[in-house]
Design an enzyme around this catalytic site. Structure first.
Site, short mmCIF file in Angstrom:
data_model
loop_
_atom_site.label_atom_id
_atom_site.label_comp_id
_atom_site.label_asym_id
_atom_site.label_seq_id
_atom_site.Cartn_x
_atom_site.Cartn_y
_atom_site.Cartn_z
N ASP A 182 0.82 -1.21 0.00
CA ASP A 182 0.00 0.00 0.00
C ASP A 182 0.86 1.27 0.00
OD1 ASP A 182 -2.00 -1.84 0.29
OD2 ASP A 182 -2.92 -0.91 2.05
N HIS A 190 3.74 -2.25 3.09
CA HIS A 190 3.75 -0.92 2.48
C HIS A 190 5.06 -0.74 1.72
CE1 HIS A 190 0.82 -0.67 5.76
NE2 HIS A 190 0.25 0.33 5.09
#
Length: 456
Positions: free
Chosen positions: A281, A423
């Site tokens: 992400d 991430h």
């Protein structure tokens, strides 16, 4: 005396002669009128005007209980047609079919044939019956209007009914009314269209997205068998018009996780091994994302990147690298707010803006959506036609920034079919990814995108 007698004889002769002339005139006129009538009656043009074309209607039993086959034909040389359609004991269903037939008849009778064509115009409507074990019949109606050798229109439409109840299934029934499941079915259907080898040379790739969007109206035209759903698209919608209607067959096995229980099929145990989806992400990032791409390539792995629109705009070349490497791109909003807390206009801009920039930069839309912080409600789900993808393994890499903790969490929580949240903006995540992948590979996992998981 002689004079008077001669005069009376002359008057009688005159009267007799006049009467004879009148009688002969009357006979002559009568003969003229009779001859004229016969001549008129024998005229071909008069015959055509007085003879009306006949429509012959025939009804017969079909091989399917509760269904009759009605056939309509005409001897009209100017507007010939041959029509077949199903008929049941249920008035509402029959009216729906007849309304469809009448619409095409009206369109046909108003059409003009090509005066220079050697082929007369023609209307043909036929149908095929497809049965499902639930008792549902799918009637696939094929309609073709031809006005010349080179000008024709073809349409496929489907109608459904269970002869026992008079009710037919809809896509809402197949997925239990769940829009999120429809979104996942839409993704599978779209992939089948893109990957169909029969469409290789005729596919209109730029057209595929709109008719496959997860809207109920887009999924009305289907038939259901015991092992597959068949979707129908008119000529020129997803394939070149000259190729005719496109037919897309999707095995129910591929849709099983998204179907209502009544329509699921038994799936044999597979020996393909365990799968896991790595997701990243908040990117793209010019340093960490590039390093992560290198590690994924080393393991011949595919992953899913949920990107922020603002960062795609700032680092378009990195987003392009992700797409070119064959990874899946997802929408993660523009600026990462909690979408359940923003007003409608802000919500729309966050999602649509990211959709637009991804399309602009990589030439194709995102395929999945992940709300920031996992904050989702009905309003958020409704703003996008993409499947909403969450996760079941949260590595908390954003919090601890520790490669060892990253690996420990993955070891403790990963199972077959897991979606792992990381991430690609953190150096520690890029540092620890190889150890994570080496461990998962040693445990027999293969790496896929979230859309490649059977149930995501």
């Amino acid at each position: 005396m002689k004079f008077k007698k001669r005069k009376r004889r002359s008057l009688w002769i005159d009267v007799a002669f006049s009467s004879a002339i009148m009688a002969m005139t009357a006979i002559a006129l009568l003969l003229i009128f009779n001859t004229s009538d016969r001549s008129t009656n024998a005229s071909p043009n008069k015959s055509k005007k007085e003879t009306k074309p006949e429509i012959l209607v025939d009804s017969s039993d079909s091989n399917f209980p509760g269904v009759k086959i009605v056939t309509e034909t005409t001897n009209d040389p100017n507007n010939p047609f041959a029509i077949q359609y199903p008929q049941t004991e249920f008035t509402d269903f029959n009216d729906e079919i007849l309304e469809y037939i009448d619409q095409w008849k009206t369109r046909y009778l108003k059409s003009d044939s090509d005066k220079n064509s050697t082929t007369p115009k023609e209307l043909n409507i036929s149908f095929e019956t497809v049965q499902h074990k639930s008792g549902n019949y799918s009637f696939v109606m094929l309609t073709t209007i031809s006005t010349s050798e080179s000008d024709s229109q073809t349409e496929i439409r489907t109608f459904h009914i269970k002869p026992e109840t008079g009710k037919g299934i809809k896509m809402t029934d197949l997925v239990g009314g769940d829009v999120e499941k429809l979104k996942r079915i839409a993704k599978v259907v779209r992939d089948h269209i893109y990957q169909n080898p029969e469409f290789k040379d005729i596919l209109l790739a730029e057209n595929v997205w709109t008719p496959t969007e997860p809207l109920w109206k887009n999924y009305r035209n289907f038939s259901l068998t015991d092992d597959k759903i068949i979707f129908y698209y008119d000529a020129g919608v997803v394939t070149e018009e000259s190729a005719g209607p496109a037919i897309v067959e999707v095995p129910l096995e591929k849709l099983n996780p998204f179907l209502a229980e009544e329509y699921q099929v038994e799936v044999a145990e597979k020996s393909e091994g365990k799968k896991v989806a790595l997701t990243f992400d908040d990117g793209p990032d010019p340093k960490s994302t590039v390093r992560i791409l290198e590690t994924l390539k080393k393991y011949d792995a595919k992953a899913t990147f949920f990107m922020l629109g603002s960062r795609v705009e700032y680092y378009p070349e990195i987003a392009q690298q992700v797409a070119e490497a064959g990874h899946e791109l997802g929408n993660h909003s523009w600026n990462h707010p909690s979408l359940t807390k923003v007003p409608d206009k802000k919500l729309y801009d966050e999602v649509q803006g990211t959709t637009d920039i991804i399309q602009e930069v990589i030439g194709q839309p995102a395929t999945v959506f992940r709300p920031p912080y996992g904050a989702v409600d009905d309003r958020v789900r409704a703003i996008t036609n993409l499947p909403v993808v969450m996760w079941d393994v949260d590595t908390l890499d954003w919090k601890h920034h520790n490669p060892q903790k990253l690996l420990a969490i993955v070891k403790a929580h990963t199972r077959d079919g897991s979606i792992i949240l990381m991430h690609d903006i953190h150096k520690a995540t890029a540092d620890g990814l190889e150890s994570v992948m080496a461990y998962l590979q040693s445990q027999g996992y293969s790496f896929v995108t979230v859309s490649e998981l059977e149930n995501y």
